[in-house]
Design a protein around this motif. Structure first.
Motif, PDB file in Angstrom:
ATOM      1  N   SER A 181      54.022  54.893  60.944  1.00 30.63           N
ATOM      2  CA  SER A 181      54.753  53.396  61.012  1.00 30.63           C
ATOM      3  C   SER A 181      55.809  53.324  61.170  1.00 30.63           C
ATOM      4  O   SER A 181      56.755  53.626  60.744  1.00 30.63           O
ATOM      5  CB  SER A 181      53.997  52.723  59.559  1.00 30.63           C
ATOM      6  N   LYS A 182      56.637  51.537  61.953  1.00 31.96           N
ATOM      7  CA  LYS A 182      57.824  51.763  61.306  1.00 31.96           C
ATOM      8  C   LYS A 182      58.466  51.570  60.058  1.00 31.96           C
ATOM      9  O   LYS A 182      59.374  52.963  59.815  1.00 31.96           O
ATOM     10  CB  LYS A 182      58.154  50.728  62.475  1.00 31.96           C
ATOM     11  N   ASP A 212      57.395  53.162  57.460  1.00 27.93           N
ATOM     12  CA  ASP A 212      57.138  54.945  57.492  1.00 27.93           C
ATOM     13  C   ASP A 212      58.575  55.513  57.894  1.00 27.93           C
ATOM     14  O   ASP A 212      59.214  56.640  57.207  1.00 27.93           O
ATOM     15  CB  ASP A 212      56.229  55.910  57.029  1.00 27.93           C
ATOM     16  N   GLU A 229      43.984  56.820  59.911  1.00 26.24           N
ATOM     17  CA  GLU A 229      44.623  56.679  58.341  1.00 26.24           C
ATOM     18  C   GLU A 229      44.460  57.551  57.167  1.00 26.24           C
ATOM     19  O   GLU A 229      45.710  57.952  57.111  1.00 26.24           O
ATOM     20  CB  GLU A 229      44.158  55.102  57.855  1.00 26.24           C
ATOM     21  N   LYS A 254      47.136  60.031  59.430  1.00 25.11           N
ATOM     22  CA  LYS A 254      48.961  59.488  59.331  1.00 25.11           C
ATOM     23  C   LYS A 254      49.369  59.806  57.791  1.00 25.11           C
ATOM     24  O   LYS A 254      50.769  60.017  57.594  1.00 25.11           O
ATOM     25  CB  LYS A 254      49.187  57.934  59.501  1.00 25.11           C
TER      26      LYS A 254
END
Length: 514
Positions: free
Chosen positions: A344-345, A347, A464, A467
């Motif tokens: 994600s941005k 992260d 998820e 990630k």
């Protein structure tokens, strides 16, 4: 009578001449369809096995020799029929109806029995680096022979039926698109050792033949469903990267017509060469990520902070040297930012802050760095030694996890490589990344992680989990992303490359004459 005799002789001579011209025309036409491919594995062709794939060149050659039940569509990346003309679920059983018109070059028909044999061979030899197939079929039963019964694998007529031992079989079809599950004709395998002994009778669009000098060449199997007249009618394998004979040098000398994406030549070198040469260039989107990976040995004696500090130093060198060269982009993560498994941005921001707060390492004393199929790295070797004095640098032919070292002390502390990361969830590449030690958690049990991952039916929930593993791998400094790049191929006109831009490919049947 004499006149008639001369007329007959003249007609015969004309017919003979016409036949010779026609034969010569056909020979020249066939010759124009021959392809010389630069390749680094010429001497190892007869040792290749789909169950022992650790390097891109092995995969690139094998995918032309053997076909699978299903293949990924180049447009959508979804499984589609191949050796199986169609497949479907019936209750909890997966049925593959095998093509009736597929045979080897010598006429041996490819059947459901060959498919069952190949899957059992996989289980017996414990092969493959791209999946967890054993957990889905046959339960806990250990097969010792391809003749042993397995409830999960059955051939009825010309239909292969798979009966998963678990209800969580979502990955079964995508898994079978991997090269590990190539269908090997039984006639080509030693029944006792299960070693492949015949590379002529294969299930793929090409088979291995020999030219007059005894060197292996590939020829098309005209009995294959992928065959067409516009594909190469003979592929000569020319050794590259031996004695200074790089692929680009051989191309310049008109000794090869094609440089595949599996060659170790760096993408920027091929792209730059293509801009000045008369050649057809093909490149994928940036699905190749060059990364620094710490081995188990390196992780033991180099702590998290030191790993990130070393990674920051090496990344600085790599970015400065390569970022302005064609094809490269700075990479902040392992998976492409536009693909499944990407961070994600927030992260990515957190990862950048971690690096910004870390001071670059200035010492390489006692450390060993390996380059794995990186191409020419001497241009940056000296700079690395200057920035990390005391470091030892060497070349490795494979990821350290796949190599047998006399002891752990002989293993490098870290290595730089450029694996295929794909843009969609790919169970094969994910399994490879786990087994090669690229992706890992603090617990370090790759098999358990994969087993748990494959039990999750919902794609959103699986991603998820992926990630989370991706984030932990980077935040713990097990891996440091350096740069991303495309896979690049080059062909001499009139050959045109019709590969997809979404996957690394070496499908020789998609090399066509313009």
């Amino acid at each position: 009578m004499v006149y008639l005799r001369y007329v007959i002789l003249l007609l015969a001579a004309l017919l003979l001449a016409a036949g010779m011209v026609n034969h010569l025309g056909k020979s020249m036409n066939d010759q124009n369809k021959n392809l010389r491919m630069g390749f680094p594995l010429v001497e190892e062709v007869y040792n290749l096995d789909p169950l022992k794939i650790h390097l891109a060149p092995q995969y690139a050659l094998l995918e032309n020799l053997y076909s699978r039940l299903v293949l990924n569509s180049p447009e959508k990346g979804e499984p589609e029929a191949a050796i199986a003309k169609r497949y479907f679920w019936k209750e909890n059983q997966l049925h593959f109806e095998i093509r009736d018109d597929l045979s080897t070059v010598d006429g041996h028909k490819i059947t459901a029995q060959d498919a069952a044999f190949s899957l059992k061979r996989y289980l017996i030899l414990k092969g493959g680096t791209h999946s967890d197939f054993a957990s889905l079929v046959c339960g806990d039963k250990n097969l010792r022979s391809t003749e042993d019964h397995c409830n999960g694998i059955e051939a009825i007529g010309n239909t292969l039926i798979l009966k998963p031992a678990t209800k969580d079989a979502y990955f079964l079809v995508p898994m079978l698109t991997e090269m590990d599950f190539a269908i090997i004709p039984q006639v080509s395998v030693d029944p006792k050792t299960l070693k492949i002994i015949d590379y002529r009778n294969t299930s793929g669009p090409f088979y291995v033949d020999k030219d007059k000098s005894g060197q292996p060449v590939l020829k098309p199997n005209k009995n294959h469903f992928l065959y067409h007249q516009n594909m190469p009618q003979e592929v000569s394998l020319v050794k590259t990267n031996s004695g200074g004979e790089t692929a680009i040098k051989l191309f310049q000398q008109n000794k090869i017509d094609y440089i595949s994406a599996a060659d170790s030549t760096r993408p920027d070198e091929i792209i730059s060469f293509a801009s000045t040469a008369k050649a057809n260039l093909h490149q994928t989107v940036n699905i190749r990520t060059f990364v620094l990976v710490f081995t188990k040995k390196g992780t033991k004696h180099i702590n998290k902070g030191q790993r990130i500090a070393i990674g920051k130093t090496l990344k600085s060198i790599m970015v400065k040297h390569f970022s302005n060269r064609p094809g490269y982009e700075i990479s902040e993560q392992f998976f492409p930012s536009f693909g499944d498994g990407s961070l994600s941005k927030s992260d990515v921001v957190g990862l950048k802050k971690l690096f910004e707060s870390t001071t670059k390492s200035k010492s390489g004393k006692g450390l060993t760095l390996s380059f794995v199929r990186f191409g020419e790295y001497s241009t940056i070797e000296q700079k690395i030694k200057e920035e990390l004095p005391g470091i030892q640098i060497r070349e490795e032919k494979n990821a350290p996890a796949f190599l047998d070292y006399p002891s752990e002390n002989d293993m490098p502390d870290m290595f730089i490589c450029g694996p295929d990361t794909a843009f969609k969830e790919d169970i094969g590449l994910l399994t490879y990344s786990l087994e090669a030690g690229l992706l890992r958690s603090k617990e370090g049990d790759a098999s358990k992680w994969l087993h748990d991952y494959m039990k999750i039916s919902g794609k959103g929930e699986r991603l998820e989990k992926l990630k989370s593993l991706h984030k932990e791998t980077l935040m713990q400094g097990f891996m440091v992303p350096l740069l991303s790049a495309p896979y690049v191929s080059l062909a001499r006109p009139p050959w045109k490359i019709n590969f997809t831009q979404l996957y690394a490919s070496n499908h020789l049947w998609l090399l066509n004459l313009q």
